[in-house]
Design a protein around this motif. Structure first.
Motif, PDB file in Angstrom:
ATOM      1  N   PHE A  99      30.790  30.456  43.993  1.00 31.51           N
ATOM      2  CA  PHE A  99      30.815  29.659  45.218  1.00 31.51           C
ATOM      3  C   PHE A  99      29.436  29.059  45.514  1.00 31.51           C
ATOM      4  CE2 PHE A  99      34.598  32.243  46.082  1.00 31.51           C
ATOM      5  CZ  PHE A  99      35.464  31.270  46.565  1.00 31.51           C
ATOM      6  N   ARG A 100      28.413  29.847  45.316  1.00 35.29           N
ATOM      7  CA  ARG A 100      27.065  29.394  45.669  1.00 35.29           C
ATOM      8  C   ARG A 100      26.354  28.674  44.534  1.00 35.29           C
ATOM      9  NH1 ARG A 100      24.635  34.806  47.680  1.00 35.29           N
ATOM     10  NH2 ARG A 100      26.101  35.616  46.126  1.00 35.29           N
ATOM     11  N   GLU A 101      26.892  28.806  43.325  1.00 37.76           N
ATOM     12  CA  GLU A 101      26.382  28.075  42.169  1.00 37.76           C
ATOM     13  C   GLU A 101      27.581  27.615  41.341  1.00 37.76           C
ATOM     14  OE1 GLU A 101      23.537  30.382  40.000  1.00 37.76           O
ATOM     15  OE2 GLU A 101      22.205  30.632  41.707  1.00 37.76           O
ATOM     16  N   PRO A 102      28.229  26.528  41.785  1.00 33.49           N
ATOM     17  CA  PRO A 102      29.490  26.123  41.150  1.00 33.49           C
ATOM     18  C   PRO A 102      29.362  25.647  39.703  1.00 33.49           C
ATOM     19  CG  PRO A 102      29.245  25.140  43.341  1.00 33.49           C
ATOM     20  CD  PRO A 102      27.916  25.726  42.987  1.00 33.49           C
ATOM     21  N   ASN A 103      28.139  25.360  39.258  1.00 28.46           N
ATOM     22  CA  ASN A 103      27.968  24.883  37.887  1.00 28.46           C
ATOM     23  C   ASN A 103      28.725  23.574  37.681  1.00 28.46           C
ATOM     24  OD1 ASN A 103      27.235  24.862  35.136  1.00 28.46           O
ATOM     25  ND2 ASN A 103      29.017  26.085  34.531  1.00 28.46           N
ATOM     26  N   TYR A 104      28.612  22.703  38.668  1.00 25.49           N
ATOM     27  CA  TYR A 104      29.268  21.397  38.592  1.00 25.49           C
ATOM     28  C   TYR A 104      28.484  20.423  39.469  1.00 25.49           C
ATOM     29  CZ  TYR A 104      32.717  17.686  39.095  1.00 25.49           C
ATOM     30  OH  TYR A 104      33.338  16.468  39.092  1.00 25.49           O
ATOM     31  N   ASP A 105      28.145  19.261  38.906  1.00 26.67           N
ATOM     32  CA  ASP A 105      27.355  18.295  39.675  1.00 26.67           C
ATOM     33  C   ASP A 105      27.980  16.911  39.725  1.00 26.67           C
ATOM     34  OD1 ASP A 105      26.965  17.500  37.084  1.00 26.67           O
ATOM     35  OD2 ASP A 105      24.777  17.762  37.073  1.00 26.67           O
ATOM     36  N   GLY A 106      29.283  16.837  39.430  1.00 20.36           N
ATOM     37  CA  GLY A 106      29.976  15.564  39.494  1.00 20.36           C
ATOM     38  C   GLY A 106      30.575  15.307  40.864  1.00 20.36           C
ATOM     39  N   PRO A 107      31.293  14.206  41.026  1.00 22.14           N
ATOM     40  CA  PRO A 107      31.932  13.900  42.306  1.00 22.14           C
ATOM     41  C   PRO A 107      33.058  14.881  42.608  1.00 22.14           C
ATOM     42  CG  PRO A 107      32.655  12.352  40.616  1.00 22.14           C
ATOM     43  CD  PRO A 107      31.553  13.164  40.004  1.00 22.14           C
ATOM     44  N   VAL A 108      33.264  15.144  43.894  1.00 19.57           N
ATOM     45  CA  VAL A 108      34.323  16.056  44.341  1.00 19.57           C
ATOM     46  C   VAL A 108      35.018  15.441  45.555  1.00 19.57           C
ATOM     47  CG1 VAL A 108      34.893  18.342  45.223  1.00 19.57           C
ATOM     48  CG2 VAL A 108      33.055  18.093  43.557  1.00 19.57           C
ATOM     49  N   ASP A 109      36.321  15.321  45.498  1.00 17.99           N
ATOM     50  CA  ASP A 109      37.097  14.837  46.644  1.00 17.99           C
ATOM     51  C   ASP A 109      37.694  15.988  47.437  1.00 17.99           C
ATOM     52  OD1 ASP A 109      36.998  11.875  46.088  1.00 17.99           O
ATOM     53  OD2 ASP A 109      37.899  12.570  44.218  1.00 17.99           O
ATOM     54  N   LEU A 110      38.203  16.994  46.730  1.00 20.31           N
ATOM     55  CA  LEU A 110      38.836  18.137  47.370  1.00 20.31           C
ATOM     56  C   LEU A 110      38.273  19.424  46.782  1.00 20.31           C
ATOM     57  CD1 LEU A 110      42.591  17.025  47.099  1.00 20.31           C
ATOM     58  CD2 LEU A 110      41.140  16.812  49.110  1.00 20.31           C
ATOM     59  N   VAL A 111      38.111  20.423  47.632  1.00 25.89           N
ATOM     60  CA  VAL A 111      37.757  21.760  47.173  1.00 25.89           C
ATOM     61  C   VAL A 111      38.870  22.704  47.610  1.00 25.89           C
ATOM     62  CG1 VAL A 111      36.127  23.681  47.348  1.00 25.89           C
ATOM     63  CG2 VAL A 111      35.281  21.330  47.256  1.00 25.89           C
ATOM     64  N   THR A 112      39.298  23.559  46.702  1.00 27.14           N
ATOM     65  CA  THR A 112      40.319  24.544  47.020  1.00 27.14           C
ATOM     66  C   THR A 112      39.839  25.927  46.592  1.00 27.14           C
ATOM     67  OG1 THR A 112      41.441  24.172  44.891  1.00 27.14           O
ATOM     68  CG2 THR A 112      42.253  22.942  46.796  1.00 27.14           C
ATOM     69  N   SER A 113      40.388  26.934  47.232  1.00 25.13           N
ATOM     70  CA  SER A 113      40.119  28.314  46.828  1.00 25.13           C
ATOM     71  C   SER A 113      41.190  29.206  47.417  1.00 25.13           C
ATOM     72  CB  SER A 113      38.737  28.771  47.304  1.00 25.13           C
ATOM     73  OG  SER A 113      38.458  30.076  46.829  1.00 25.13           O
ATOM     74  N   ASN A 114      41.620  30.187  46.649  1.00 26.90           N
ATOM     75  CA  ASN A 114      42.644  31.108  47.133  1.00 26.90           C
ATOM     76  C   ASN A 114      42.286  32.541  46.765  1.00 26.90           C
ATOM     77  OD1 ASN A 114      45.256  31.408  48.472  1.00 26.90           O
ATOM     78  ND2 ASN A 114      46.006  32.132  46.497  1.00 26.90           N
ATOM     79  N   PHE A 115      42.157  33.396  47.773  1.00 23.54           N
ATOM     80  CA  PHE A 115      41.922  34.836  47.596  1.00 23.54           C
ATOM     81  C   PHE A 115      40.679  35.122  46.750  1.00 23.54           C
ATOM     82  CE2 PHE A 115      45.630  35.571  49.856  1.00 23.54           C
ATOM     83  CZ  PHE A 115      45.946  36.919  49.933  1.00 23.54           C
ATOM     84  N   ALA A 116      39.554  34.516  47.102  1.00 26.60           N
ATOM     85  CA  ALA A 116      38.319  34.769  46.363  1.00 26.60           C
ATOM     86  C   ALA A 116      37.098  34.888  47.276  1.00 26.60           C
ATOM     87  CB  ALA A 116      38.085  33.666  45.331  1.00 26.60           C
ATOM     88  N   LEU A 117      37.018  34.059  48.307  1.00 24.88           N
ATOM     89  CA  LEU A 117      35.819  34.029  49.148  1.00 24.88           C
ATOM     90  C   LEU A 117      35.565  35.357  49.860  1.00 24.88           C
ATOM     91  CD1 LEU A 117      33.577  32.019  50.081  1.00 24.88           C
ATOM     92  CD2 LEU A 117      34.997  31.567  52.104  1.00 24.88           C
ATOM     93  N   HIS A 118      36.604  36.149  50.064  1.00 24.14           N
ATOM     94  CA  HIS A 118      36.454  37.399  50.815  1.00 24.14           C
ATOM     95  C   HIS A 118      35.624  38.452  50.082  1.00 24.14           C
ATOM     96  CE1 HIS A 118      40.044  38.259  48.304  1.00 24.14           C
ATOM     97  NE2 HIS A 118      39.591  39.504  48.320  1.00 24.14           N
ATOM     98  N   HIS A 119      35.273  38.190  48.838  1.00 27.91           N
ATOM     99  CA  HIS A 119      34.399  39.122  48.123  1.00 27.91           C
ATOM    100  C   HIS A 119      32.943  38.990  48.570  1.00 27.91           C
ATOM    101  CE1 HIS A 119      37.610  40.463  45.576  1.00 27.91           C
ATOM    102  NE2 HIS A 119      37.842  39.253  45.118  1.00 27.91           N
ATOM    103  N   LEU A 120      32.619  37.899  49.260  1.00 26.58           N
ATOM    104  CA  LEU A 120      31.252  37.672  49.729  1.00 26.58           C
ATOM    105  C   LEU A 120      31.061  38.238  51.133  1.00 26.58           C
ATOM    106  CD1 LEU A 120      30.672  33.945  48.647  1.00 26.58           C
ATOM    107  CD2 LEU A 120      30.298  36.031  47.318  1.00 26.58           C
ATOM    108  N   SER A 121      29.828  38.593  51.453  1.00 26.77           N
ATOM    109  CA  SER A 121      29.504  39.001  52.826  1.00 26.77           C
ATOM    110  C   SER A 121      29.581  37.774  53.725  1.00 26.77           C
ATOM    111  CB  SER A 121      28.092  39.586  52.878  1.00 26.77           C
ATOM    112  OG  SER A 121      27.130  38.568  52.646  1.00 26.77           O
ATOM    113  N   ASP A 122      29.578  37.986  55.040  1.00 29.01           N
ATOM    114  CA  ASP A 122      29.655  36.857  55.964  1.00 29.01           C
ATOM    115  C   ASP A 122      28.495  35.890  55.755  1.00 29.01           C
ATOM    116  OD1 ASP A 122      31.948  37.956  56.942  1.00 29.01           O
ATOM    117  OD2 ASP A 122      31.189  38.335  58.971  1.00 29.01           O
ATOM    118  N   ALA A 123      27.286  36.418  55.553  1.00 25.61           N
ATOM    119  CA  ALA A 123      26.123  35.557  55.330  1.00 25.61           C
ATOM    120  C   ALA A 123      26.286  34.754  54.039  1.00 25.61           C
ATOM    121  CB  ALA A 123      24.849  36.392  55.288  1.00 25.61           C
TER     122      ALA A 123
END
Length: 210
Positions: A99-123
């Motif tokens: 999430f914090r280092e997506p390893n992608y630097d091209g154009p992005v129109d939409l970002v999606t994610s399902n059942f993954a972000l909750h592994h990170l702390s709130d900060a």
């Protein structure tokens, strides 16, 4: 984050082969809502973070120009690539990324994610949402474990030893602070939901002026 990236990756490497068959009804409902709200156009480039075995990425690929999937688990990515090959989908690209280092630097129109972000702390979630905002997508559709009320400690939907879900309010604040506006909130379960965040006109105008 309650475990290191390497520990999380190893855990998901072990689960990759049986991951799809192990998911709950709530997970599947959440994934369906993410796909429904993403609704890519034919010229859209989608970045799917925490892509896992590609459930969201593969569902969106037929309607998008390109789907870029990122995950920390090599085995999960291998499963996603296998499924894409089986379905003869050629507009998918999978690689390692966070999430914090997506390893992608091209154009992005939409970002999606399902059942993954909750592994990170709130900060860390705040930092991740800010990084995603810098990619300038018009929409971010997040399906995840999140608290709509006080979680029942005797019946958690998540695994406290590895998961760190946020409240809906905290996520809403993080999106707002990053220049998004919440345009939809879907509750699947008291501890599972989908948030749709779109870049506010002021954020778009500011980007255009820079």
């Amino acid at each position: 984050m309650k475990k290191t990236l390497e520990e999380h990756a190893a855990r998901f490497d072990e689960k990759a082969g049986e991951y799809d068959d192990s998911k709950s009804d709530e997970y599947r409902a959440c994934a369906n809502l993410v796909v429904e709200h993403a609704a890519p156009e034919s010229d859209d480039i989608v970045l799917d973070l925490g892509t896992g075995t590609g459930a969201i990425a593969l569902a969106l690929a037929p309607d998008a120009d390109q789907v870029v999937g990122r995950d920390i688990s090599e085995e999960m990515l291998a499963e996603a690539e296998r499924k894409a090959d089986d379905d003869d989908l050629t507009n998918l690209e999978f690689d390692r990324g966070t999430f914090r280092e997506p390893n992608y630097d091209g154009p992005v129109d939409l970002v999606t994610s399902n059942f993954a972000l909750h592994h990170l702390s709130d900060a860390e979630k705040r930092e991740a949402i800010a990084v995603i905002a810098d990619l300038e997508p018009r929409k971010f559709v997040l399906g995840d474990v999140m608290f709509f009320g006080e979680p029942d400690p005797d019946d958690p939907f998540y695994s406290p030893e590895v998961d760190d879900p946020a409240t809906v309010g905290m996520l809403a604040d993080a999106f707002t602070d990053a220049g998004f506006s919440l345009t939809a909130v879907e509750r699947v379960h008291e501890q599972v939901g989908v948030l749709v965040a779109e870049r506010s006109p002021t954020a778009v105008d500011a980007t255009a002026e820079e």
